[in-house]
Design a protein around this motif. Structure first.
Motif, PDB file in Angstrom:
ATOM      1  N   LEU A 183     -31.141  30.693  87.286  1.00  0.00           N
ATOM      2  CA  LEU A 183     -31.682  31.865  86.606  1.00  0.00           C
ATOM      3  C   LEU A 183     -30.537  32.807  86.256  1.00  0.00           C
ATOM      4  O   LEU A 183     -29.623  33.008  87.061  1.00  0.00           O
ATOM      5  N   LEU A 184     -30.605  33.395  85.057  1.00  0.00           N
ATOM      6  CA  LEU A 184     -29.649  34.406  84.619  1.00  0.00           C
ATOM      7  C   LEU A 184     -30.417  35.590  84.060  1.00  0.00           C
ATOM      8  O   LEU A 184     -31.338  35.415  83.255  1.00  0.00           O
ATOM      9  N   PHE A 185     -30.038  36.798  84.476  1.00  0.00           N
ATOM     10  CA  PHE A 185     -30.658  38.001  83.918  1.00  0.00           C
ATOM     11  C   PHE A 185     -29.715  39.178  84.153  1.00  0.00           C
ATOM     12  O   PHE A 185     -28.793  39.097  84.992  1.00  0.00           O
ATOM     13  N   PRO A 186     -29.892  40.281  83.418  1.00  0.00           N
ATOM     14  CA  PRO A 186     -29.003  41.439  83.581  1.00  0.00           C
ATOM     15  C   PRO A 186     -29.007  41.950  85.018  1.00  0.00           C
ATOM     16  O   PRO A 186     -30.043  41.942  85.693  1.00  0.00           O
ATOM     17  N   GLY A 187     -27.835  42.401  85.462  1.00  0.00           N
ATOM     18  CA  GLY A 187     -27.698  42.837  86.840  1.00  0.00           C
ATOM     19  C   GLY A 187     -28.526  44.050  87.196  1.00  0.00           C
ATOM     20  O   GLY A 187     -28.785  44.305  88.370  1.00  0.00           O
ATOM     21  N   TRP A 188     -28.940  44.833  86.166  1.00  0.00           N
ATOM     22  CA  TRP A 188     -29.727  46.029  86.451  1.00  0.00           C
ATOM     23  C   TRP A 188     -31.215  45.742  86.635  1.00  0.00           C
ATOM     24  O   TRP A 188     -31.987  46.648  86.959  1.00  0.00           O
ATOM     25  N   VAL A 189     -31.632  44.506  86.459  1.00  0.00           N
ATOM     26  CA  VAL A 189     -33.043  44.164  86.634  1.00  0.00           C
ATOM     27  C   VAL A 189     -33.367  44.075  88.128  1.00  0.00           C
ATOM     28  O   VAL A 189     -32.756  43.292  88.858  1.00  0.00           O
ATOM     29  N   LYS A 190     -34.324  44.865  88.563  1.00  0.00           N
ATOM     30  CA  LYS A 190     -34.767  44.763  89.947  1.00  0.00           C
ATOM     31  C   LYS A 190     -35.540  43.459  90.152  1.00  0.00           C
ATOM     32  O   LYS A 190     -36.329  43.058  89.302  1.00  0.00           O
ATOM     33  N   HIS A 191     -35.301  42.834  91.292  1.00  0.00           N
ATOM     34  CA  HIS A 191     -35.993  41.594  91.609  1.00  0.00           C
ATOM     35  C   HIS A 191     -36.273  41.552  93.098  1.00  0.00           C
ATOM     36  O   HIS A 191     -35.645  42.262  93.894  1.00  0.00           O
ATOM     37  N   ALA A 192     -37.227  40.732  93.476  1.00  0.00           N
ATOM     38  CA  ALA A 192     -37.649  40.654  94.871  1.00  0.00           C
ATOM     39  C   ALA A 192     -38.058  39.226  95.195  1.00  0.00           C
ATOM     40  O   ALA A 192     -38.571  38.499  94.335  1.00  0.00           O
ATOM     41  N   VAL A 193     -37.826  38.841  96.429  1.00  0.00           N
ATOM     42  CA  VAL A 193     -38.290  37.544  96.920  1.00  0.00           C
ATOM     43  C   VAL A 193     -39.549  37.788  97.746  1.00  0.00           C
ATOM     44  O   VAL A 193     -39.485  38.437  98.794  1.00  0.00           O
ATOM     45  N   PRO A 194     -40.712  37.327  97.279  1.00  0.00           N
ATOM     46  CA  PRO A 194     -41.938  37.518  98.073  1.00  0.00           C
ATOM     47  C   PRO A 194     -41.871  36.723  99.366  1.00  0.00           C
ATOM     48  O   PRO A 194     -41.011  35.852  99.539  1.00  0.00           O
TER      49      PRO A 194
END
Length: 214
Positions: A183-194
């Protein structure tokens, strides 16, 4: 009263054209399978577990190796990282030239990189990677799909909530990736592992990427 009636009649005769509705400010996310992943993932899992046992950090929500993956001096890790940098550059070139045709020559470089191990009940709350142009995550091992939530990156979308949603305000997009996917996405995107509910281990490798103008 007659003038008002005439005005109403005139309004009824004005032709209408279909409206153009554009969903703007999209967030790019790339998802790609690593060729021959089944050959390298077993080696990567063994290496990550060995590093975590000797020098890893044990958190309450997961186990993490030190951020020194690029110094592991392992050919499998080096080959994977080189592939990640290649894909990341293609990702940026494809999208960057749409915004800026005179995009300068650049290289994608690694700022830091580490591996994460999740056991049953582990989870990682919403976060982002500061001072990072791109976040890259490669999934090494899991008994089932590896879930990742991407958080709505638009600021203040929940400032006013009338109970009607027209643009997915405040929503999460849950991705279900398989081992061997990047997966690649901008570093400013918040993400979480459920919360990880599977039996066994969920192992992933992350890279914080930046640009070097050449």
């Amino acid at each position: 009263m007659t003038a008002i009636h005439q005005h109403d009649d005139l309004a009824d005769t004005i032709p209408t054209s279909p409206a153009v509705i554009a969903q703007t400010f999209a967030t790019p996310v790339a998802r790609i399978a690593r060729p021959y992943a089944e050959i390298i993932n077993g080696q990567l899992a063994e290496l990550v577990l060995a590093k975590a046992d000797t020098t890893g950090n044990q958190y309450t929500y997961k186990t993490e190796t030190l951020s020194d993956l690029m110094q592991w001096d392992n050919p499998t890790v080096e080959a994977l990282s080189a592939w990640v940098l290649q894909i990341a550059k293609q990702f940026v070139q494809t999208l960057g030239r749409q915004q800026r045709p005179d995009l300068p020559d650049f290289e994608v470089v690694v700022g830091s990189s580490w591996a994460s191990i999740y056991r049953t009940g582990d989870q990682h709350e919403a976060h982002f990677h500061p001072n990072t142009a791109l976040t890259a995550i490669y999934y090494v091992q899991a008994p089932d799909a590896c879930e990742l939530d991407l958080i709505d990156p638009r600021a203040h979308v929940d400032y006013y909530d009338p109970g009607i949603t027209i643009a997915g305000e405040g929503s999460r997009v849950r991705l279900r990736c398989r081992p061997g996917e990047l997966l690649l996405f901008p570093g400013w995107v918040k993400h979480a592992v459920p919360e990880f509910t599977g039996d066994g281990l969920r192992i992933s490798i992350s890279w914080n990427l930046g640009y070097k103008i050449t």
